[in-house]
Design a protein around this motif. Structure first.
Motif, PDB file in Angstrom:
ATOM      1  N   GLY A  25       1.039  -1.142  -0.126  1.00 55.93           N
ATOM      2  CA  GLY A  25       0.038   0.270  -0.306  1.00 55.93           C
ATOM      3  C   GLY A  25       0.725   1.155   0.183  1.00 55.93           C
ATOM      4  O   GLY A  25       0.598   2.533  -0.042  1.00 55.93           O
ATOM      5  N   ARG A 197      -6.813   2.709   1.732  1.00 50.95           N
ATOM      6  CA  ARG A 197      -7.081   1.476   0.834  1.00 50.95           C
ATOM      7  C   ARG A 197      -7.882   0.836   0.556  1.00 50.95           C
ATOM      8  O   ARG A 197      -9.179   0.839   0.114  1.00 50.95           O
ATOM      9  CB  ARG A 197      -6.508   0.114   1.904  1.00 50.95           C
ATOM     10  N   SER A 217      -0.312   2.452   3.864  1.00 53.25           N
ATOM     11  CA  SER A 217      -1.119   2.453   2.938  1.00 53.25           C
ATOM     12  C   SER A 217      -1.774   3.392   2.128  1.00 53.25           C
ATOM     13  O   SER A 217      -3.142   3.401   1.079  1.00 53.25           O
ATOM     14  CB  SER A 217      -2.331   2.520   3.863  1.00 53.25           C
ATOM     15  N   TRP A 279     -11.976  -0.980  -3.925  1.00 57.39           N
ATOM     16  CA  TRP A 279     -11.914  -2.272  -2.895  1.00 57.39           C
ATOM     17  C   TRP A 279     -12.331  -2.575  -3.224  1.00 57.39           C
ATOM     18  O   TRP A 279     -11.734  -3.996  -3.037  1.00 57.39           O
ATOM     19  CB  TRP A 279     -12.214  -0.566  -1.480  1.00 57.39           C
ATOM     20  N   GLU A 282     -10.889  -4.940  -5.357  1.00 57.17           N
ATOM     21  CA  GLU A 282      -9.652  -5.639  -5.012  1.00 57.17           C
ATOM     22  C   GLU A 282      -9.078  -7.135  -3.851  1.00 57.17           C
ATOM     23  O   GLU A 282      -8.833  -7.701  -3.728  1.00 57.17           O
ATOM     24  CB  GLU A 282      -8.829  -4.798  -3.804  1.00 57.17           C
ATOM     25  N   SER A 286      -8.080 -10.500  -4.228  1.00 55.63           N
ATOM     26  CA  SER A 286      -7.621 -11.228  -3.070  1.00 55.63           C
ATOM     27  C   SER A 286      -8.089 -12.882  -2.833  1.00 55.63           C
ATOM     28  O   SER A 286      -7.810 -14.144  -2.594  1.00 55.63           O
ATOM     29  CB  SER A 286      -7.576 -10.510  -1.984  1.00 55.63           C
ATOM     30  N   ASP A 310      -6.772  -7.232   1.595  1.00 55.73           N
ATOM     31  CA  ASP A 310      -5.448  -7.578   0.777  1.00 55.73           C
ATOM     32  C   ASP A 310      -4.415  -8.987   1.821  1.00 55.73           C
ATOM     33  O   ASP A 310      -3.755  -9.256   0.870  1.00 55.73           O
ATOM     34  CB  ASP A 310      -5.333  -6.856  -0.117  1.00 55.73           C
ATOM     35  N   SER A 356       0.646  -9.298   0.596  1.00 55.66           N
ATOM     36  CA  SER A 356      -0.407  -9.110  -0.366  1.00 55.66           C
ATOM     37  C   SER A 356      -0.137  -8.697  -2.015  1.00 55.66           C
ATOM     38  O   SER A 356       0.867  -9.064  -2.003  1.00 55.66           O
ATOM     39  CB  SER A 356      -0.196  -7.575   0.786  1.00 55.66           C
ATOM     40  N   TYR A 358      -1.897  -6.692  -2.879  1.00 53.97           N
ATOM     41  CA  TYR A 358      -2.390  -5.144  -3.162  1.00 53.97           C
ATOM     42  C   TYR A 358      -2.086  -4.305  -4.749  1.00 53.97           C
ATOM     43  O   TYR A 358      -1.043  -4.376  -4.829  1.00 53.97           O
ATOM     44  CB  TYR A 358      -2.627  -4.107  -2.268  1.00 53.97           C
TER      45      TYR A 358
END
Length: 381
Positions: A25, A197, A217, A279, A282, A286, A310, A356, A358
């Motif tokens: 992040g 995030r 983040s 989000w 995401e 994930s 994530d 992660s 992300y």
């Protein structure tokens, strides 16, 4: 005088896929990298300062803080040194006295404990559900808080980790804020892994204090923290220094970040404001990543299922079994991943890992899961 070779290089080429949750992040967008170049000098944002960092108009730190407060839906906001940890300490030091009792969740980051210890506070811990979910249930938290009030008479602060750094469990911030308000206990939400995030609505959740981490983040060069609060707390947390330094806020030690950290945080804010709208996508990516990795027998996600974040932790007994017979022992996984331009898993770690993805594309995530499958097929007997 001869100086040592400090090896100020980084063994992470841009082509590498970095799985380290601490860094996903915090990846800087182009605008922040340009700001880093321009504002890398020490006190580089202070050219037009008249004594208050939050009032600087060029660059517009004052305007940035207004936008940041709107983004987090808080009344007042400041940046702090050191990340969320210093923000937590500022709250504890401001509203508590040594010997006071606070309640924290069982997944709290170690810096929550250290901040409380530094402030001389006693900690009551809300237990999590243990293996395999490690869930912090809000009914259990509320019951623990009520019992603590009955035993100690007054609880000065309740702290909840919004998303913990071990399992990526997302907690119910709104329920937490509401029962803390009902019990007349100030609430602090640690958003180190959520602010920047996913959407934060501090006032809507009835939270007194939110803290975040720019470098974890919010796509900023660290270290830098964020501290948001309800307006009723501003007089306590942002009180100034009479009579010597009437412009300076005591808990901020006058000023906080004055160079690259705040410049990059400012430059990244439009990017961050935009990306929180993605989000839900995401989370779905994930979950898909977890499902594909769990197709490998001997790899299992820990924490709440399906994941709502994530950051994910996996139990990996199959990798540990391979390490027992591999000539490179526990280092084999790191080296096999590195040969595929995948980094972020610690050297020697095979029993479990957290990671992660992300900000990565679906193709990048598929490449990573395929790489793990290849490694297991290559060595498992």
């Amino acid at each position: 005088m001869e100086c040592n070779d400090y090896n100020i290089t980084r063994d992470l080429e841009r082509k590498n896929l970095n799985l380290n949750p601490l860094q996903r992040g915090g990846v800087l967008p182009r605008e922040a990298r340009e700001a880093l170049h321009d504002f890398g000098d020490g006190y580089s944002v202070c050219d037009y300062c008249s004594g208050r960092l939050d009032e600087i108009a060029k660059p517009s730190i004052s305007g940035f803080l207004e936008d940041l407060s709107k983004f987090l839906k808080v009344d007042d906001v400041r940046t702090t040194h050191g990340g969320a940890r210093e923000s937590k300490f500022i709250v504890m030091h401001s509203i508590c006295e040594p010997g006071d009792v606070i309640v924290v969740d069982g997944n709290a980051h170690y810096t929550t404990h250290l901040a409380a210890e530094r402030a001389g506070l006693e900690i009551i811990e809300v237990p999590n559900s243990r293996y395999p979910e490690f869930r912090v249930d809000m009914d259990v938290y509320e019951e623990t808080l009520k019992n603590s009030i009955d035993e100690y008479g007054e609880i000065k602060l309740a702290v909840l980790t919004h998303v913990d750094g071990d399992y990526g469990n997302l907690t119910d911030a709104k329920s937490f804020g509401n029962f803390c308000n009902k019990l007349n206990v100030p609430s602090l939400l640690n958003c180190a892994y959520s602010m920047g995030r996913l959407p934060i609505d501090a006032n809507g959740w009835n939270i007194d204090f939110v803290v975040g981490s720019g470098h974890k983040s919010m796509a900023a060069s660290g270290p830098i923290g964020v501290l948001g609060m309800k307006h009723e707390w501003a007089e306590t947390l942002l009180k100034r220094s009479p009579p010597r330094h009437t412009k300076k806020e005591i808990e901020m030690l006058g000023c906080t970040s004055r160079g690259a950290p705040i410049a990059t945080l400012m430059a990244s804010l439009p990017h961050v404001v935009s990306r929180v709208n993605n989000w839900n996508e995401e989370v779905e990516l994930s979950r898909s990543f977890v499902a594909k990795l769990e197709e490998i027998e001997g790899i299992t996600q820990l924490g709440i299922r399906p994941t709502n974040h994530d950051l994910v932790r996996f139990d990996t007994p199959i990798l540990h079994e391979i390490s027992k017979i591999h000539p490179r022992k526990g280092f084999f996984l790191y080296e096999e991943l590195k040969s595929r331009n995948i980094v972020g898993i610690k050297r020697g770690q095979t029993e479990w890992f957290k990671c992660s993805t992300y900000g990565m594309s679906k193709d990048q995530r598929d490449y990573i899961t395929d790489s793990f499958k290849e490694i297991v097929e290559k060595f498992a007997k």
